[in-house]
Scaffold this motif. Structure first.
Motif, PDB file in Angstrom:
ATOM      1  N   THR A 168       0.870  -1.165   0.000  1.00 30.81           N
ATOM      2  CA  THR A 168       0.000   0.000   0.000  1.00 30.81           C
ATOM      3  C   THR A 168       0.909   1.216   0.000  1.00 30.81           C
ATOM      4  N   THR A 169       0.730   2.079  -0.990  1.00 32.49           N
ATOM      5  CA  THR A 169       1.596   3.238  -1.156  1.00 32.49           C
ATOM      6  C   THR A 169       0.751   4.506  -1.147  1.00 32.49           C
ATOM      7  N   PHE A 170       1.227   5.494  -0.403  1.00 30.76           N
ATOM      8  CA  PHE A 170       0.574   6.794  -0.362  1.00 30.76           C
ATOM      9  C   PHE A 170       1.439   7.758  -1.160  1.00 30.76           C
ATOM     10  N   LYS A 171       0.790   8.471  -2.094  1.00 30.05           N
ATOM     11  CA  LYS A 171       1.492   9.369  -2.997  1.00 30.05           C
ATOM     12  C   LYS A 171       0.831  10.734  -3.007  1.00 30.05           C
ATOM     13  N   VAL A 172       1.613  11.722  -3.360  1.00 32.51           N
ATOM     14  CA  VAL A 172       1.091  13.048  -3.637  1.00 32.51           C
ATOM     15  C   VAL A 172       1.660  13.459  -4.993  1.00 32.51           C
ATOM     16  N   LYS A 173       0.775  13.760  -5.924  1.00 31.09           N
ATOM     17  CA  LYS A 173       1.162  14.149  -7.282  1.00 31.09           C
ATOM     18  C   LYS A 173       2.164  13.160  -7.884  1.00 31.09           C
ATOM     19  N   GLY A 174       1.913  11.870  -7.679  1.00 32.54           N
ATOM     20  CA  GLY A 174       2.731  10.826  -8.278  1.00 32.54           C
ATOM     21  C   GLY A 174       4.003  10.474  -7.528  1.00 32.54           C
ATOM     22  N   LYS A 175       4.289  11.169  -6.424  1.00 33.07           N
ATOM     23  CA  LYS A 175       5.509  10.903  -5.658  1.00 33.07           C
ATOM     24  C   LYS A 175       5.164  10.169  -4.367  1.00 33.07           C
ATOM     25  N   SER A 176       5.791   9.034  -4.168  1.00 30.48           N
ATOM     26  CA  SER A 176       5.550   8.226  -2.972  1.00 30.48           C
ATOM     27  C   SER A 176       6.165   8.887  -1.746  1.00 30.48           C
ATOM     28  N   PHE A 177       5.441   8.802  -0.623  1.00 32.32           N
ATOM     29  CA  PHE A 177       6.012   9.274   0.632  1.00 32.32           C
ATOM     30  C   PHE A 177       5.808   8.275   1.775  1.00 32.32           C
ATOM     31  N   ILE A 178       4.926   7.286   1.589  1.00 32.07           N
ATOM     32  CA  ILE A 178       4.739   6.202   2.563  1.00 32.07           C
ATOM     33  C   ILE A 178       4.512   4.915   1.780  1.00 32.07           C
ATOM     34  N   MET A 179       5.149   3.834   2.235  1.00 31.57           N
ATOM     35  CA  MET A 179       4.891   2.506   1.680  1.00 31.57           C
ATOM     36  C   MET A 179       4.701   1.541   2.844  1.00 31.57           C
ATOM     37  N   MET A 180       3.717   0.651   2.697  1.00 32.15           N
ATOM     38  CA  MET A 180       3.408  -0.312   3.743  1.00 32.15           C
ATOM     39  C   MET A 180       3.310  -1.707   3.145  1.00 32.15           C
ATOM     40  N   GLY A 181       3.658  -2.698   3.948  1.00 35.21           N
ATOM     41  CA  GLY A 181       3.532  -4.075   3.507  1.00 35.21           C
ATOM     42  C   GLY A 181       3.571  -5.012   4.700  1.00 35.21           C
ATOM     43  N   GLU A 182       3.376  -6.291   4.427  1.00 31.03           N
ATOM     44  CA  GLU A 182       3.404  -7.304   5.472  1.00 31.03           C
ATOM     45  C   GLU A 182       4.236  -8.482   5.025  1.00 31.03           C
ATOM     46  N   ASN A 183       4.855  -9.122   5.999  1.00 32.35           N
ATOM     47  CA  ASN A 183       5.507 -10.401   5.759  1.00 32.35           C
ATOM     48  C   ASN A 183       5.254 -11.280   6.982  1.00 32.35           C
ATOM     49  N   GLU A 184       5.929 -12.404   7.046  1.00 33.99           N
ATOM     50  CA  GLU A 184       5.680 -13.345   8.143  1.00 33.99           C
ATOM     51  C   GLU A 184       6.034 -12.758   9.513  1.00 33.99           C
ATOM     52  N   ASP A 185       6.857 -11.697   9.546  1.00 29.70           N
ATOM     53  CA  ASP A 185       7.227 -11.063  10.815  1.00 29.70           C
ATOM     54  C   ASP A 185       6.225 -10.004  11.254  1.00 29.70           C
ATOM     55  N   GLY A 186       5.331  -9.587  10.377  1.00 32.88           N
ATOM     56  CA  GLY A 186       4.335  -8.579  10.722  1.00 32.88           C
ATOM     57  C   GLY A 186       4.253  -7.478   9.687  1.00 32.88           C
ATOM     58  N   ALA A 187       3.537  -6.433  10.048  1.00 31.40           N
ATOM     59  CA  ALA A 187       3.333  -5.286   9.159  1.00 31.40           C
ATOM     60  C   ALA A 187       4.492  -4.313   9.320  1.00 31.40           C
ATOM     61  N   GLY A 188       4.843  -3.662   8.220  1.00 32.55           N
ATOM     62  CA  GLY A 188       5.914  -2.679   8.242  1.00 32.55           C
ATOM     63  C   GLY A 188       5.535  -1.439   7.470  1.00 32.55           C
ATOM     64  N   LEU A 189       6.204  -0.353   7.806  1.00 34.81           N
ATOM     65  CA  LEU A 189       5.905   0.935   7.198  1.00 34.81           C
ATOM     66  C   LEU A 189       7.229   1.636   6.906  1.00 34.81           C
ATOM     67  N   SER A 190       7.338   2.213   5.724  1.00 40.28           N
ATOM     68  CA  SER A 190       8.507   2.993   5.331  1.00 40.28           C
ATOM     69  C   SER A 190       8.046   4.382   4.924  1.00 40.28           C
ATOM     70  N   PHE A 191       8.895   5.382   5.168  1.00 37.20           N
ATOM     71  CA  PHE A 191       8.520   6.744   4.801  1.00 37.20           C
ATOM     72  C   PHE A 191       9.729   7.523   4.323  1.00 37.20           C
ATOM     73  N   LYS A 192       9.436   8.536   3.520  1.00 42.09           N
ATOM     74  CA  LYS A 192      10.454   9.395   2.931  1.00 42.09           C
ATOM     75  C   LYS A 192      11.019  10.321   3.999  1.00 42.09           C
ATOM     76  N   SER A 193      12.321  10.405   4.043  1.00 42.88           N
ATOM     77  CA  SER A 193      13.003  11.328   4.936  1.00 42.88           C
ATOM     78  C   SER A 193      14.155  11.932   4.139  1.00 42.88           C
ATOM     79  N   ASP A 194      15.031  12.652   4.803  1.00 43.17           N
ATOM     80  CA  ASP A 194      16.269  13.069   4.161  1.00 43.17           C
ATOM     81  C   ASP A 194      17.407  12.402   4.920  1.00 43.17           C
ATOM     82  N   ARG A 195      18.592  12.461   4.398  1.00 42.34           N
ATOM     83  CA  ARG A 195      19.704  11.706   4.994  1.00 42.34           C
ATOM     84  C   ARG A 195      20.047  12.188   6.402  1.00 42.34           C
TER      85      ARG A 195
END
Length: 128
Positions: A39-66
């Motif tokens: 599941t990906t959340f985008k604004v004007k075609g640019k992703s800023f959150i991505m979510m998924g699941e695997n056998e270990d559970g649900a996970g979430l990734s988000f855009k940051s800077d270095r």
């Protein structure tokens, strides 16, 4: 990540509901299921959150800077996102409890990094 196109676990469903709640206050957000079943959340075609699941559970990734990525990684509750971490992306540690107030602010910052200046200006003017 599980390549099935739907969240199955209670944890995944709750995480998605929380992210939707946070994103509901943001402008022109689109929620899609990508080709990998994330599941990906985008604004004007640019992703800023991505979510998924695997056998270990649900996970979430988000855009940051270095710079902020390094600070978050030092806290020990986040990891560098595989494959896209070199671009500043950060992930929650699967199976760890999530502090939604803090994560909500980080997700809003992720949106501001991805959104066009016009939307950032509009959102910030509505917030004050």
């Amino acid at each position: 990540m599980d390549h099935n196109k739907s969240k199955k676990s209670k944890q995944g469903t709750e995480m998605l509901e929380n992210v939707r709640r946070i994103c509901s206050s943001l402008l022109e957000v689109e929620e899609i299921i990508d080709g990998f079943g994330h599941t990906t959340f985008k604004v004007k075609g640019k992703s800023f959150i991505m979510m998924g699941e695997n056998e270990d559970g649900a996970g979430l990734s988000f855009k940051s800077d270095r710079e902020n990525q390094e600070i978050l990684l030092q806290q020990g509750r986040f990891i560098k996102t595989p494959y896209i971490g070199q671009h500043g992306w950060v992930s929650t540690k699967t199976g760890e409890p999530i502090e939604w107030d803090e994560l909500g602010e980080l997700l809003k910052e992720a949106y501001l990094r991805a959104a066009p200046k016009r939307l950032v200006k509009q959102l910030l003017s509505e917030s004050y």
